[in-house]
Design a protein around this motif. Structure first.
Motif, PDB file in Angstrom:
ATOM      1  N   MET A 177       0.667  -1.490  -0.282  1.00 15.78           N
ATOM      2  CA  MET A 177       0.504  -0.149  -0.405  1.00 15.78           C
ATOM      3  C   MET A 177       0.857   1.419  -0.171  1.00 15.78           C
ATOM      4  SD  MET A 177      -3.026   0.927   2.453  1.00 15.78           S
ATOM      5  CE  MET A 177      -4.256  -1.096   1.748  1.00 15.78           C
ATOM      6  N   ILE A 178       0.621   2.191  -0.564  1.00 16.79           N
ATOM      7  CA  ILE A 178       0.900   3.508  -0.641  1.00 16.79           C
ATOM      8  C   ILE A 178       0.990   3.997   0.203  1.00 16.79           C
ATOM      9  CG2 ILE A 178       2.048   5.316  -2.525  1.00 16.79           C
ATOM     10  CD1 ILE A 178       0.804   3.729  -5.251  1.00 16.79           C
ATOM     11  N   HIS A 179       1.811   4.679   0.969  1.00 20.64           N
ATOM     12  CA  HIS A 179       1.912   5.592   2.045  1.00 20.64           C
ATOM     13  C   HIS A 179       2.196   7.233   1.901  1.00 20.64           C
ATOM     14  CE1 HIS A 179       4.027   7.461   5.840  1.00 20.64           C
ATOM     15  NE2 HIS A 179       1.935   7.328   6.678  1.00 20.64           N
ATOM     16  N   ILE A 180       1.009   8.100   1.800  1.00 23.14           N
ATOM     17  CA  ILE A 180       1.567   9.176   1.251  1.00 23.14           C
ATOM     18  C   ILE A 180       1.111  10.609   2.663  1.00 23.14           C
ATOM     19  CG2 ILE A 180       0.413  11.528  -0.077  1.00 23.14           C
ATOM     20  CD1 ILE A 180       0.195   8.753  -1.744  1.00 23.14           C
ATOM     21  N   GLN A 213      -5.550   1.374  -2.267  1.00 17.85           N
ATOM     22  CA  GLN A 213      -4.210   1.526  -2.641  1.00 17.85           C
ATOM     23  C   GLN A 213      -3.285   2.591  -1.581  1.00 17.85           C
ATOM     24  OE1 GLN A 213      -4.230   3.239  -6.832  1.00 17.85           O
ATOM     25  NE2 GLN A 213      -2.231   3.154  -7.272  1.00 17.85           N
ATOM     26  N   TYR A 214      -3.617   3.246  -1.158  1.00 17.45           N
ATOM     27  CA  TYR A 214      -3.533   4.470  -0.210  1.00 17.45           C
ATOM     28  C   TYR A 214      -3.950   4.023   0.842  1.00 17.45           C
ATOM     29  CZ  TYR A 214      -3.250   6.393  -5.256  1.00 17.45           C
ATOM     30  OH  TYR A 214      -3.209   6.603  -6.274  1.00 17.45           O
ATOM     31  N   LYS A 215      -2.427   4.736   1.579  1.00 20.03           N
ATOM     32  CA  LYS A 215      -2.540   4.668   3.603  1.00 20.03           C
ATOM     33  C   LYS A 215      -2.178   5.984   2.992  1.00 20.03           C
ATOM     34  CE  LYS A 215      -1.057   4.031   8.015  1.00 20.03           C
ATOM     35  NZ  LYS A 215      -0.254   2.634   8.832  1.00 20.03           N
ATOM     36  N   LEU A 252     -11.577  11.032  13.448  1.00 17.17           N
ATOM     37  CA  LEU A 252     -11.652  10.748  11.715  1.00 17.17           C
ATOM     38  C   LEU A 252     -11.127   9.859  11.349  1.00 17.17           C
ATOM     39  CD1 LEU A 252     -13.159  14.114  10.574  1.00 17.17           C
ATOM     40  CD2 LEU A 252     -14.323  12.140  10.639  1.00 17.17           C
ATOM     41  N   SER A 253      -9.865   9.124  12.507  1.00 24.50           N
ATOM     42  CA  SER A 253      -9.177   8.195  11.623  1.00 24.50           C
ATOM     43  C   SER A 253      -9.868   7.021  11.370  1.00 24.50           C
ATOM     44  CB  SER A 253      -7.718   8.156  13.049  1.00 24.50           C
ATOM     45  OG  SER A 253      -7.216   9.351  13.215  1.00 24.50           O
ATOM     46  N   SER A 254      -8.380   6.122  10.772  1.00 24.34           N
ATOM     47  CA  SER A 254      -8.563   4.675  10.543  1.00 24.34           C
ATOM     48  C   SER A 254      -8.012   4.126   9.960  1.00 24.34           C
ATOM     49  CB  SER A 254      -9.962   5.016   9.700  1.00 24.34           C
ATOM     50  OG  SER A 254      -9.067   5.063   7.877  1.00 24.34           O
ATOM     51  N   ASP A 255      -8.301   2.601  10.226  1.00 17.06           N
ATOM     52  CA  ASP A 255      -7.052   1.705  10.118  1.00 17.06           C
ATOM     53  C   ASP A 255      -5.917   2.150   8.947  1.00 17.06           C
ATOM     54  OD1 ASP A 255      -7.560   0.176  11.906  1.00 17.06           O
ATOM     55  OD2 ASP A 255      -8.200  -1.558  10.194  1.00 17.06           O
ATOM     56  N   HIS A 256      -6.479   2.902   7.680  1.00 18.95           N
ATOM     57  CA  HIS A 256      -5.515   3.153   6.537  1.00 18.95           C
ATOM     58  C   HIS A 256      -6.137   4.961   6.857  1.00 18.95           C
ATOM     59  CE1 HIS A 256      -5.406  -0.554   5.181  1.00 18.95           C
ATOM     60  NE2 HIS A 256      -6.888  -0.966   4.971  1.00 18.95           N
TER      61      HIS A 256
END
Length: 305
Positions: free
Chosen positions: A1-4, A35-37, A59-63
Motif C-alpha cells: 500500500m502506498i503511504h502518502i 491502494q493508499y494509506k 476521523l482516523s481509521s486503519d488507513h
C-alpha cells in the motif's frame, strides 16, 4: 500500500471553520484503504477548541491517520511547513516517496489524490511538484502546456511534492515570510532539473475564494501588500541579482507598479536589506523563471471557469 503524508497548516479560524470537511474529503479519496494509506499532520499555530480536535482525531481509521499537532511558533508559512516536515512528517516510520501540502480550506474531489500521485509516478522521477486545480478561481490562472502539463510555478494551495527533492532543496525558503514561497520552491524545482506539473483535471474547491466567501479575508490589505512586496523583492534578488542589467529591469517593474503605495515599497526594500544575508542567490537561470510584472511570474490565461 502506498503511504502518502499530508501537511495542513491552520490558524484558529480556519481550524474551526474548515478542517473537518477538509479531513473528511481526504479520508474519502479514491483508493484509500485499497491502494493508499494517508497520514495527515494537521498543525494549528493558534489555540483551538478541544472538542474540534477530538472530532478530527475521531476521523482516523486503519488507513487514514489524523494527527492534530499544536505548535507555538511565531514565524512565516514556509518555516512552519519546514517544521512539520522536519519534526513530524520526515520522522514517520512508514516510508513514502511524495507528500502533500495543502491549505485547510480545501475540499478535494474524490479523484485528486490518485491523479496527483499517478502523475508523479508516470513522470519517471522527473516531477518535483504536481499541483491540483483550484475551483472556482485559480490562484492565478497561469499558462500551462496541455500536452506536457508543464507550468512555470505551482501554487502551494494543494500540491504533491517529491520527498527527495524537498530534502535536497532544504524545504521552503524561510527568508520568505508569506506569499511566493511556492513560486520560489517551483523555480528551485526547475533548477534542480525536475518538472513542475499542473493537473488541471484534479479539482479542489478553495472555500475562501470567489463564490464561497464574500469577504476578502481576515487580515489587513496593508499587511498583504507589504508581504507581497517583500516576497517579490526576495525573488528579484535571489534570481536576478547576479546580472546587473536583469536586476535593474526587474526593479523598474517593481517601482513602476501603481497598485502598491510607495511607502509600502520603501518599507519592503528596507526589510530586504536587513535579510539579504539569509538569502541564497542563484547565478544560473532557467527559461521558465521570469518576473513579468509586480506579482506576475507567469503568462496568464483566461480562467477555466
Amino acid at each position: 500500500m502506498i503511504h502518502i503524508p499530508v501537511q495542513i497548516l491552520s490558524n484558529a479560524v480556519e481550524f474551526e471553520r474548515y478542517i473537518e470537511d477538509c479531513v473528511l474529503a481526504l479520508r474519502q479519496q479514491n483508493g484509500v484503504g485499497k491502494q493508499y494509506k494517508l497520514t495527515a499532520n494537521i498543525v494549528a499555530y493558534e489555540p483551538v477548541q478541544a472538542a474540534t480536535i477530538a472530532r478530527v482525531k475521531a476521523l482516523s481509521s486503519d488507513h487514514f491517520m489524523a494527527n492534530v499537532i499544536i505548535i507555538d511558533r511565531n514565524c512565516g508559512y514556509g518555516e512552519k511547513q519546514n517544521l512539520i516536515w522536519r519534526e513530524y512528517t520526515k520522522k514517520l516510520v512508514e516510508p513514502f516517496d511524495a507528500f502533500i501540502t495543502m491549505n485547510p480550506d480545501m475540499i478535494l474531489m474524490p479523484d485528486v489524490l490518485d491523479k496527483l500521485y499517478s502523475t508523479f509516478i508516470s513522470s519517471a522521477g522527473r516531477a518535483n511538484i504536481v499541483e491540483a486545480r483550484q475551483f472556482p478561481i485559480e490562484n492565478p490562472p497561469r499558462a500551462f502546456d496541455h500536452e506536457t502539463l508543464e507550468v512555470n510555478w505551482c501554487s502551494g494551495a494543494c500540491i504533491l511534492i517529491s520527498a527527495a527533492f524537498f530534502e535536497r532543496a532544504k524545504g521552503f525558503d524561510e527568508a520568505i515570510y508569506l506569499y511566493c514561497e511556492d513560486v520560489d520552491l517551483s523555480w528551485r524545482a526547475w533548477l534542480d532539473g525536475g518538472l513542475c506539473l499542473y493537473r488541471h483535471d484534479a479539482v479542489v474547491a478553495h472555500m475562501t475564494r470567489g463564490i464561497f466567501e464574500a469577504r476578502y479575508n481576515s487580515h489587513s490589505v496593508a499587511t498583504h501588500e507589504f508581504n507581497m512586496a517583500l516576497s517579490h523583492l526576495i525573488l528579484t534578488w535571489k534570481y536576478f541579482s547576479a546580472n546587473e542589467g536583469a536586476l535593474a529591469s526587474k526593479m523598474k517593474l517593481f517601482w513602476d507598479n501603481q497598485w502598491i503605495a510607495r511607502h509600502t515599497k520603501e518599507a519592503a526594500l528596507a526589510q530586504l536589506e536587513a535579510i539579504k544575508p539569509r538569502i541564497e542567490r542563484f547565478a544560473q537561470s532557467h527559461p521558465r523563471i521570469d518576473i513579468l510584472d509586480f506579482g506576475l511570474y507567469s503568462d496568464m490565461r483566461p480562467n477555466l471557469i
